[in-house]
Motif scaffolding. Structure first.
Motif, PDB file in Angstrom:
ATOM      1  N   ASN A  48       0.840  -1.196   0.000  1.00  0.00           N
ATOM      2  CA  ASN A  48       0.000   0.000   0.000  1.00  0.00           C
ATOM      3  C   ASN A  48       0.877   1.248   0.000  1.00  0.00           C
ATOM      4  O   ASN A  48       1.998   1.235   0.504  1.00  0.00           O
ATOM      5  CB  ASN A  48      -0.907   0.026   1.228  1.00  0.00           C
ATOM      6  N   VAL A  49       0.342   2.328  -0.571  1.00  0.00           N
ATOM      7  CA  VAL A  49       1.015   3.624  -0.549  1.00  0.00           C
ATOM      8  C   VAL A  49       0.084   4.614   0.143  1.00  0.00           C
ATOM      9  O   VAL A  49      -1.056   4.815  -0.299  1.00  0.00           O
ATOM     10  CB  VAL A  49       1.341   4.116  -1.974  1.00  0.00           C
ATOM     11  N   GLN A  50       0.542   5.205   1.224  1.00  0.00           N
ATOM     12  CA  GLN A  50      -0.278   6.172   1.963  1.00  0.00           C
ATOM     13  C   GLN A  50       0.172   7.580   1.627  1.00  0.00           C
ATOM     14  O   GLN A  50       1.314   7.966   1.874  1.00  0.00           O
ATOM     15  CB  GLN A  50      -0.206   5.937   3.467  1.00  0.00           C
ATOM     16  N   LEU A  51      -0.733   8.338   1.064  1.00  0.00           N
ATOM     17  CA  LEU A  51      -0.437   9.706   0.653  1.00  0.00           C
ATOM     18  C   LEU A  51      -0.634  10.694   1.797  1.00  0.00           C
ATOM     19  O   LEU A  51      -1.254  10.387   2.807  1.00  0.00           O
ATOM     20  CB  LEU A  51      -1.325  10.096  -0.529  1.00  0.00           C
ATOM     21  N   SER A  52      -0.134  11.894   1.579  1.00  0.00           N
ATOM     22  CA  SER A  52      -0.334  12.971   2.542  1.00  0.00           C
ATOM     23  C   SER A  52      -1.698  13.633   2.351  1.00  0.00           C
ATOM     24  O   SER A  52      -2.142  14.414   3.193  1.00  0.00           O
ATOM     25  CB  SER A  52       0.768  14.017   2.367  1.00  0.00           C
ATOM     26  N   ILE A  53      -2.373  13.316   1.262  1.00  0.00           N
ATOM     27  CA  ILE A  53      -3.663  13.919   0.922  1.00  0.00           C
ATOM     28  C   ILE A  53      -4.714  13.636   1.994  1.00  0.00           C
ATOM     29  O   ILE A  53      -4.822  12.513   2.492  1.00  0.00           O
ATOM     30  CB  ILE A  53      -4.164  13.371  -0.432  1.00  0.00           C
ATOM     31  N   ASP A  54      -5.495  14.656   2.324  1.00  0.00           N
ATOM     32  CA  ASP A  54      -6.680  14.477   3.172  1.00  0.00           C
ATOM     33  C   ASP A  54      -7.878  14.503   2.235  1.00  0.00           C
ATOM     34  O   ASP A  54      -8.168  15.528   1.614  1.00  0.00           O
ATOM     35  CB  ASP A  54      -6.766  15.599   4.208  1.00  0.00           C
ATOM     36  N   GLU A  55      -8.555  13.373   2.128  1.00  0.00           N
ATOM     37  CA  GLU A  55      -9.640  13.258   1.146  1.00  0.00           C
ATOM     38  C   GLU A  55     -10.727  14.302   1.369  1.00  0.00           C
ATOM     39  O   GLU A  55     -11.343  14.787   0.418  1.00  0.00           O
ATOM     40  CB  GLU A  55     -10.248  11.852   1.207  1.00  0.00           C
ATOM     41  N   ARG A  56     -10.954  14.707   2.610  1.00  0.00           N
ATOM     42  CA  ARG A  56     -11.981  15.711   2.903  1.00  0.00           C
ATOM     43  C   ARG A  56     -11.591  17.077   2.340  1.00  0.00           C
ATOM     44  O   ARG A  56     -12.410  17.771   1.727  1.00  0.00           O
ATOM     45  CB  ARG A  56     -12.201  15.802   4.417  1.00  0.00           C
ATOM     46  N   ILE A  57     -10.332  17.453   2.528  1.00  0.00           N
ATOM     47  CA  ILE A  57      -9.867  18.731   1.984  1.00  0.00           C
ATOM     48  C   ILE A  57      -9.781  18.651   0.461  1.00  0.00           C
ATOM     49  O   ILE A  57     -10.075  19.620  -0.250  1.00  0.00           O
ATOM     50  CB  ILE A  57      -8.504  19.098   2.590  1.00  0.00           C
ATOM     51  N   GLN A  58      -9.387  17.496  -0.044  1.00  0.00           N
ATOM     52  CA  GLN A  58      -9.308  17.290  -1.492  1.00  0.00           C
ATOM     53  C   GLN A  58     -10.673  17.486  -2.144  1.00  0.00           C
ATOM     54  O   GLN A  58     -10.798  18.155  -3.176  1.00  0.00           O
ATOM     55  CB  GLN A  58      -8.787  15.883  -1.792  1.00  0.00           C
ATOM     56  N   TYR A  59     -11.712  16.923  -1.532  1.00  0.00           N
ATOM     57  CA  TYR A  59     -13.066  17.069  -2.075  1.00  0.00           C
ATOM     58  C   TYR A  59     -13.499  18.527  -2.046  1.00  0.00           C
ATOM     59  O   TYR A  59     -14.071  19.052  -3.018  1.00  0.00           O
ATOM     60  CB  TYR A  59     -14.057  16.224  -1.285  1.00  0.00           C
ATOM     61  N   LEU A  60     -13.225  19.211  -0.928  1.00  0.00           N
ATOM     62  CA  LEU A  60     -13.589  20.609  -0.793  1.00  0.00           C
ATOM     63  C   LEU A  60     -12.894  21.454  -1.861  1.00  0.00           C
ATOM     64  O   LEU A  60     -13.511  22.310  -2.507  1.00  0.00           O
ATOM     65  CB  LEU A  60     -13.204  21.094   0.607  1.00  0.00           C
ATOM     66  N   ALA A  61     -11.595  21.212  -2.058  1.00  0.00           N
ATOM     67  CA  ALA A  61     -10.826  21.960  -3.056  1.00  0.00           C
ATOM     68  C   ALA A  61     -11.367  21.705  -4.462  1.00  0.00           C
ATOM     69  O   ALA A  61     -11.522  22.644  -5.263  1.00  0.00           O
ATOM     70  CB  ALA A  61      -9.358  21.555  -2.975  1.00  0.00           C
TER      71      ALA A  61
END
Length: 579
Positions: free
Chosen positions: A225-238
């Motif tokens: 698995n690769v864990q990104l620094s992305i926060d899916e909640r902030i990504q969706y908002l952006a």
């Protein structure tokens, strides 16, 4: 006289086959004996050997697909996951004996063009393997299997699924039909995610269908698995706010990056237009481009804070400097202009009013090699090094080729180019008290490559100046965030094209941070060619920044720092005019 006859009796013809019968009988008995001995040898003495040989005629090796690792956001939410599916292939030589009704039914179930399967049946063909449909639903595969069409075979594979769809498509990327990464993180970390296929021996029946496993030759090694620094909640908002801005301003495209000001982690990377990685039909390669990382542009006035910071840190200007602008500034045969004549400006109002004239005057106070060195330290002209495919380096003209006008234009963001990611990264040097952070798409607790570019005092001073930009009489009032102090800078740059800059073609940019007292988040927004009327960075990109920043601070549970009265810088020293 009677006498005796001396004539012999005629003998019978040679018709006696006794000898022959005996020979034949002996031969047949001998043959039967040999057969009995051979049967005894085969059925008793060599039974196990022959059984193994028979099994081998029905045993073959097949590949066992490895599970591709998941791509996760920083909180463990899946952004890419593999699900088991079936692929259907045929042996054209065996398919020739199939019923036409069954073939037509199979084409109908698989939604194939008429006679696609029949076209594979060519007399005398030597082909033994052709894929008919890849990665189909197991339920649909079961329906096809029930038809029992000779020459039709099934293979277990994995299909990549992207739960967030277009929201994170440009960042996560996608795989091809063979599960090999083609774009984005899927491509960058393909060797980590892919794993290694295994193999096993299986028994097939007379129709070559697999009816059982014999043994595992080598077990598949699943990908990691690769864990990104992305926060899916902030990504969706952006993504949502960027999409809304593109539609509202009838823009060509837009890109946005959210960084953690303390670690350099990328919390969101949004782009528009977007695409759905789960259904990519009829899309051109340009649709997959991550504009925030791979595209460059002239950053305009967003670099002005770095010019003031560099001049202050190097001791080339004083904090209480005031500059007479007059609206124009002549450099040889060239002229630098402001939108308005702002008169005399202190450093705070140079940034608040975004004066090209004043910034040019400050820039020319610095030696070219020093000025260029600050841009270089901030990462302009160098790739950010996040390992993303196609990551842009941008460019800054070497100082040895500068003249005074080139140095002046570089101070307000022309004659250089950078990506949205590079611009956001440079602002971490102001957000974290002079310390520039490297950027990472992978989750991490700290930045091992952080380096100081400005002094703490200078960085804090520039942040205080930039807070004035979002006040009512600043250039980015619409970028304010209720409950938080915001520091940021607008940019409105003309787009370059063949033969020079294009008329009425602009890039609207805003880069900022919050809470300004101790920034946690940096956001850079770029909107390409807004065409609904407004085009200034504060009016187009500012509102996007405001909404995304407000949501991000709530998601990250950052305490408000808004004071009842905003600080106003008042110079108590005599005016100094730089010519």
């Amino acid at each position: 006289m009677h006498g005796f006859s001396t004539r012999k009796k005629k003998g019978k013809p040679e018709t006696d086959f006794t000898v022959r019968r005996k020979v034949l009988l002996v031969f047949m008995l001998g043959a039967m004996g040999l057969l009995a001995v051979r049967a005894f040898d085969l059925q008793v003495l060599r039974k196990q050997f022959l059984k193994q040989q028979g099994d081998m005629r029905h045993v073959s090796s097949v590949s066992v697909s490895a599970y591709r690792g998941m791509i996760l956001d920083r909180n463990g939410e899946p952004l890419a996951i593999s699900t088991p599916v079936q692929s259907i292939w045929v042996n054209p030589q065996e398919l020739a004996g199939a019923e036409q009704a069954d073939i037509r039914q199979m084409e109908k179930l698989l939604d194939l063009p008429d006679r696609k399967i029949n076209n594979l049946i060519v007399p005398g063909t030597k082909r033994r393997f052709v894929y008919v449909k890849r990665r189909i639903n197991p339920h649909l595969a079961a329906q096809v299997k029930a038809l029992d069409v000779p020459g039709v075979y099934f293979e277990r594979e994995f299909k990549r699924y992207y739960p967030a769809g277009p929201v994170s498509a440009h960042l996560v990327g996608f795989t091809n039909v063979d599960d090999v990464g083609q774009e984005g993180i899927e491509l960058a970390y393909d060797s980590v995610l892919r794993g290694t296929a295994g193999s096993k021996r299986v028994i097939r029946d007379g129709k070559r269908q697999i009816i059982g496993d014999v043994e595992a030759i080598s077990a598949p090694i699943d990908g990691r698995n690769v864990q990104l620094s992305i926060d899916e909640r902030i990504q969706y908002l952006a993504y949502r706010e960027l999409q809304s801005a593109v539609l509202e301003h009838r823009a060509k495209a837009a890109a946005l990056v959210v960084l953690d000001a303390k670690t350099g982690e990328v919390l969101a990377d949004a782009n528009h237009p977007a695409f759905n990685p789960n259904t990519r039909t009829h899309l051109k390669g340009s649709a997959f481009r991550n504009r925030a990382i791979t595209d460059v542009f002239e950053p305009g006035s967003t670099v002005k804070p770095f010019v003031i910071a560099a001049a202050l840190d190097g001791g080339y200007i004083k904090p209480d400097l005031k500059i007479e602008t007059n609206g124009i500034y002549r450099i040889g045969r060239n002229v630098v202009r402001d939108v308005h004549n702002y008169g005399t400006l202190d450093l705070t109002h140079v940034l608040k009013k975004s004066s090209n004239v004043a910034t040019s005057i400050v820039a020319l106070e610095m030696p070219p090699d020093y000025f260029w060195g600050i841009y270089n330290q901030l990462g302009f002209g160098n790739a950010a090094g996040i390992g993303f495919p196609g990551e842009a380096s941008g460019s800054v003209l070497d100082y040895q080729r500068w003249n005074q006008f080139a140095q002046a234009t570089l101070s307000f963001g022309y004659g250089m180019n950078a990506s949205v990611l590079q611009l956001a990264r440079a602002y971490t040097a102001l957000a974290d008290n002079g310390v520039l952070h490297s950027v990472s798409l992978l989750k991490r607790d700290r930045d091992p490559e952080a380096k100081r570019v400005f002094s703490e005092k200078t960085a804090q001073s520039i942040r205080t100046m930039l807070e004035q930009v979002v006040l009512k009489d600043g250039t980015a009032y619409q970028a304010r965030v209720d409950g938080y102090r915001v520091a940021g800078k607008t940019g409105t740059a003309k787009k370059a094209g063949e033969g020079g800059y294009k008329e009425k073609k602009y890039l609207s940019i805003f880069v900022g941070m919050a809470p300004a007292s101790d920034p946690r988040v940096v956001i850079a927004v770029m909107v390409d060619e807004p065409s609904a009327g407004a085009y200034y960075g504060g009016a187009v990109a500012g509102p996007v920044f405001s909404k995304v920043m407000a949501g991000a601070l709530r998601i990250l549970d950052v305490a408000p720092d808004q004071e009842e009265t905003m600080p106003v810088l008042i110079s108590k020293t005599p005016d100094l005019v730089a010519q």
